[in-house]
Design a protein around this motif. Sequence first.
Motif, PDB file in Angstrom:
ATOM      1  N   ILE A 185       0.836  -1.212   0.000  1.00 59.08           N
ATOM      2  CA  ILE A 185       0.000   0.000   0.000  1.00 59.08           C
ATOM      3  C   ILE A 185       0.857   1.241   0.000  1.00 59.08           C
ATOM      4  N   SER A 186       1.966   1.197   0.730  1.00 59.83           N
ATOM      5  CA  SER A 186       2.892   2.336   0.761  1.00 59.83           C
ATOM      6  C   SER A 186       3.414   2.652  -0.632  1.00 59.83           C
ATOM      7  N   GLU A 187       3.753   1.595  -1.382  1.00 62.81           N
ATOM      8  CA  GLU A 187       4.271   1.793  -2.744  1.00 62.81           C
ATOM      9  C   GLU A 187       3.157   2.240  -3.692  1.00 62.81           C
ATOM     10  N   GLU A 188       2.002   1.643  -3.588  1.00 69.37           N
ATOM     11  CA  GLU A 188       0.885   2.004  -4.465  1.00 69.37           C
ATOM     12  C   GLU A 188       0.463   3.457  -4.290  1.00 69.37           C
ATOM     13  N   GLU A 189       0.428   3.911  -3.045  1.00 69.14           N
ATOM     14  CA  GLU A 189      -0.074   5.251  -2.747  1.00 69.14           C
ATOM     15  C   GLU A 189       1.039   6.293  -2.616  1.00 69.14           C
ATOM     16  N   ASP A 190       2.286   5.858  -2.741  1.00 69.85           N
ATOM     17  CA  ASP A 190       3.445   6.751  -2.635  1.00 69.85           C
ATOM     18  C   ASP A 190       3.416   7.535  -1.318  1.00 69.85           C
ATOM     19  N   ILE A 191       3.338   6.786  -0.209  1.00 70.77           N
ATOM     20  CA  ILE A 191       3.289   7.388   1.116  1.00 70.77           C
ATOM     21  C   ILE A 191       4.103   6.539   2.095  1.00 70.77           C
ATOM     22  N   GLU A 192       4.841   7.181   2.963  1.00 72.21           N
ATOM     23  CA  GLU A 192       5.579   6.456   3.983  1.00 72.21           C
ATOM     24  C   GLU A 192       4.617   6.010   5.090  1.00 72.21           C
ATOM     25  N   ILE A 193       4.661   4.727   5.412  1.00 76.72           N
ATOM     26  CA  ILE A 193       3.831   4.183   6.491  1.00 76.72           C
ATOM     27  C   ILE A 193       4.749   3.426   7.444  1.00 76.72           C
ATOM     28  N   LEU A 194       4.885   3.938   8.659  1.00 72.67           N
ATOM     29  CA  LEU A 194       5.704   3.257   9.651  1.00 72.67           C
ATOM     30  C   LEU A 194       4.926   2.077  10.225  1.00 72.67           C
ATOM     31  N   VAL A 195       5.641   1.011  10.499  1.00 72.55           N
ATOM     32  CA  VAL A 195       5.043  -0.187  11.090  1.00 72.55           C
ATOM     33  C   VAL A 195       5.578  -0.323  12.511  1.00 72.55           C
ATOM     34  N   GLY A 196       4.669  -0.528  13.455  1.00 70.40           N
ATOM     35  CA  GLY A 196       5.084  -0.613  14.847  1.00 70.40           C
ATOM     36  C   GLY A 196       4.329  -1.671  15.611  1.00 70.40           C
ATOM     37  N   ALA A 197       4.635  -1.745  16.902  1.00 69.63           N
ATOM     38  CA  ALA A 197       3.977  -2.717  17.762  1.00 69.63           C
ATOM     39  C   ALA A 197       3.949  -2.208  19.191  1.00 69.63           C
ATOM     40  N   LYS A 198       2.949  -2.676  19.921  1.00 72.65           N
ATOM     41  CA  LYS A 198       2.910  -2.530  21.373  1.00 72.65           C
ATOM     42  C   LYS A 198       3.064  -3.924  21.934  1.00 72.65           C
ATOM     43  N   ILE A 199       4.094  -4.145  22.758  1.00 73.03           N
ATOM     44  CA  ILE A 199       4.404  -5.505  23.179  1.00 73.03           C
ATOM     45  C   ILE A 199       4.355  -5.655  24.695  1.00 73.03           C
ATOM     46  N   SER A 200       4.059  -6.870  25.114  1.00 77.68           N
ATOM     47  CA  SER A 200       4.109  -7.211  26.532  1.00 77.68           C
ATOM     48  C   SER A 200       5.301  -8.099  26.838  1.00 77.68           C
ATOM     49  N   GLU A 201       5.962  -8.587  25.784  1.00 76.95           N
ATOM     50  CA  GLU A 201       7.136  -9.441  25.947  1.00 76.95           C
ATOM     51  C   GLU A 201       8.064  -9.238  24.754  1.00 76.95           C
ATOM     52  N   PHE A 202       9.348  -9.515  24.948  1.00 79.27           N
ATOM     53  CA  PHE A 202      10.322  -9.332  23.879  1.00 79.27           C
ATOM     54  C   PHE A 202      10.301 -10.516  22.928  1.00 79.27           C
ATOM     55  N   SER A 203      10.479 -10.212  21.647  1.00 82.72           N
ATOM     56  CA  SER A 203      10.653 -11.239  20.633  1.00 82.72           C
ATOM     57  C   SER A 203      11.580 -10.684  19.552  1.00 82.72           C
ATOM     58  N   PRO A 204      12.490 -11.489  19.022  1.00 85.01           N
ATOM     59  CA  PRO A 204      13.452 -10.978  18.019  1.00 85.01           C
ATOM     60  C   PRO A 204      12.789 -10.357  16.790  1.00 85.01           C
ATOM     61  N   GLU A 205      11.570 -10.771  16.477  1.00 85.79           N
ATOM     62  CA  GLU A 205      10.896 -10.251  15.278  1.00 85.79           C
ATOM     63  C   GLU A 205      10.639  -8.746  15.341  1.00 85.79           C
ATOM     64  N   ILE A 206      10.611  -8.163  16.528  1.00 82.75           N
ATOM     65  CA  ILE A 206      10.321  -6.728  16.638  1.00 82.75           C
ATOM     66  C   ILE A 206      11.437  -5.876  16.061  1.00 82.75           C
ATOM     67  N   GLU A 207      12.614  -6.472  15.867  1.00 79.40           N
ATOM     68  CA  GLU A 207      13.741  -5.710  15.317  1.00 79.40           C
ATOM     69  C   GLU A 207      13.461  -5.258  13.887  1.00 79.40           C
ATOM     70  N   GLU A 208      12.467  -5.856  13.240  1.00 79.99           N
ATOM     71  CA  GLU A 208      12.109  -5.472  11.874  1.00 79.99           C
ATOM     72  C   GLU A 208      11.220  -4.221  11.829  1.00 79.99           C
ATOM     73  N   LEU A 209      10.793  -3.722  12.984  1.00 80.51           N
ATOM     74  CA  LEU A 209       9.794  -2.660  13.037  1.00 80.51           C
ATOM     75  C   LEU A 209      10.430  -1.269  13.092  1.00 80.51           C
ATOM     76  N   ASP A 210       9.591  -0.266  12.790  1.00 80.09           N
ATOM     77  CA  ASP A 210      10.036   1.127  12.827  1.00 80.09           C
ATOM     78  C   ASP A 210       9.765   1.786  14.179  1.00 80.09           C
ATOM     79  N   TYR A 211       8.740   1.288  14.881  1.00 80.01           N
ATOM     80  CA  TYR A 211       8.253   1.940  16.105  1.00 80.01           C
ATOM     81  C   TYR A 211       7.872   0.868  17.102  1.00 80.01           C
ATOM     82  N   LEU A 212       8.164   1.115  18.389  1.00 79.05           N
ATOM     83  CA  LEU A 212       7.869   0.118  19.399  1.00 79.05           C
ATOM     84  C   LEU A 212       7.412   0.778  20.693  1.00 79.05           C
ATOM     85  N   GLU A 213       6.303   0.272  21.255  1.00 74.60           N
ATOM     86  CA  GLU A 213       5.830   0.707  22.565  1.00 74.60           C
ATOM     87  C   GLU A 213       6.121  -0.398  23.575  1.00 74.60           C
TER      88      GLU A 213
END
Length: 311
Positions: A185-213
Motif C-alpha cells: 500500500i505504501s508503494e501504491e499510494e506513494d506514502i511512507e507508512i511506519l510499522v510498529g507494535a505494542k508488546i508485553s514481551e520481547f521477541s526478536p521479530e520486533i527488530e524489523e519494526l520502525d516503532y515500538l511501545e
Amino acid sequence: MENSTSIKRITAKKVFKDSKIQVRIATLTDKGIGYDTINAENPDYIISDVENVIAPELVGYPAYDQDIIDSIICDTSVDSPKATMGTSLSVARAAANSIEIPLFKHIGGVLSTNLPIVGCSLVSDGLNQLLTIPMAESIGEMVYIYNKLLSELSEEYAFKNNYGEYISKNLFNDIGKFKGIVANISEEEDIEILVGAKISEFSPEIEELDYLESSEIIEFDGILCTENIDEEADFSKVDPYLMGTLTEMNYYINYTIEKGLTPTISGNNTSFPHIAIGFKVPFLRANINSKVLNEIWNIERILNSPNITRF
C-alpha cells in the motif's frame, strides 16, 4: 466574556456507554454546556468527589480562565485524577461552547493549526498489537490509508475484537505478512507508512519494526516509546487521566519536550485531538474503531490552513 462563561452548575451522573457504566461530568454556564465522560471502577466515588467536593468550589468562577479553574481543583481534597481531569475538561468544553469556538482553540489559541499524526493498532493477539503510522499530508489521506489497510487485512483475518483490531493467533509470526501488506500500500499510494507494535514481551521479530511501545527500556533501533519520561527512549506516552488537570498536563508535556522526548497522547476520548492540537503534541495513539480519527478529520475541515506535524 466572564459573565457568559460563569459556572452555574457542575453535575456528574452514571451513563451506559461502550457496553459499560461510565461517569459523565457536565459543566453549565449561562451560554453553554460542556461534557466529559470517563471510565471509572467506582462511579459513585467519582460522582461524590465531583458533586460534593469540586463543584461547590468552582461555581461562580469564569470557565474560560483555565489556570484559575485548575488551581482550585488542585486545592481540593480529591485525589482521583479521573475526577479532576474529567472536571477540568468539562469546564474547558463549557468555556469553548459558551464563546462558540472549538475546544482546541480555547486550549491553544486561535492560531492553533498543527494536526497530529494518528497511529492505530490493526492486529492483536490479545497481549500484543501491530500498528501503523501513516505519514500522510492530510487527515483525509490518513483515513483513506487506514480504510485501505483494513480492507487488505480483511482478506487475511476472519475476526475482529471489540477494539476493531483483527485477531491474530500469534502476532510475532504475523509481522512479516503485516509488513508486506503495508509495504504494498505504501508503494501504491506513494506514502511512507511506519510499522510498529505494542508488546508485553520481547521477541526478536520486533527488530524489523520502525516503532515500538514498551513498558520498559529495551534495546531497539527504531523509535522507542515508553510510559515514563526516560531519556533513553524517543517518545513518552501521556495518559491525560493520570495528569490531574489540563494545566498540569501542559506542564508535563513541556517538561517531556525539555527532556528531548516526543510526547504521545494515548486514548480514545474525542477531546484528545483537541488537546493534542492545543498543546502541540505531534502524535496520537487511538483505537481504530474509536471516534478520534473522525474528530480530527472534522477539525481539519474547519481549518483554513491545516498542517500535519512531523516527527
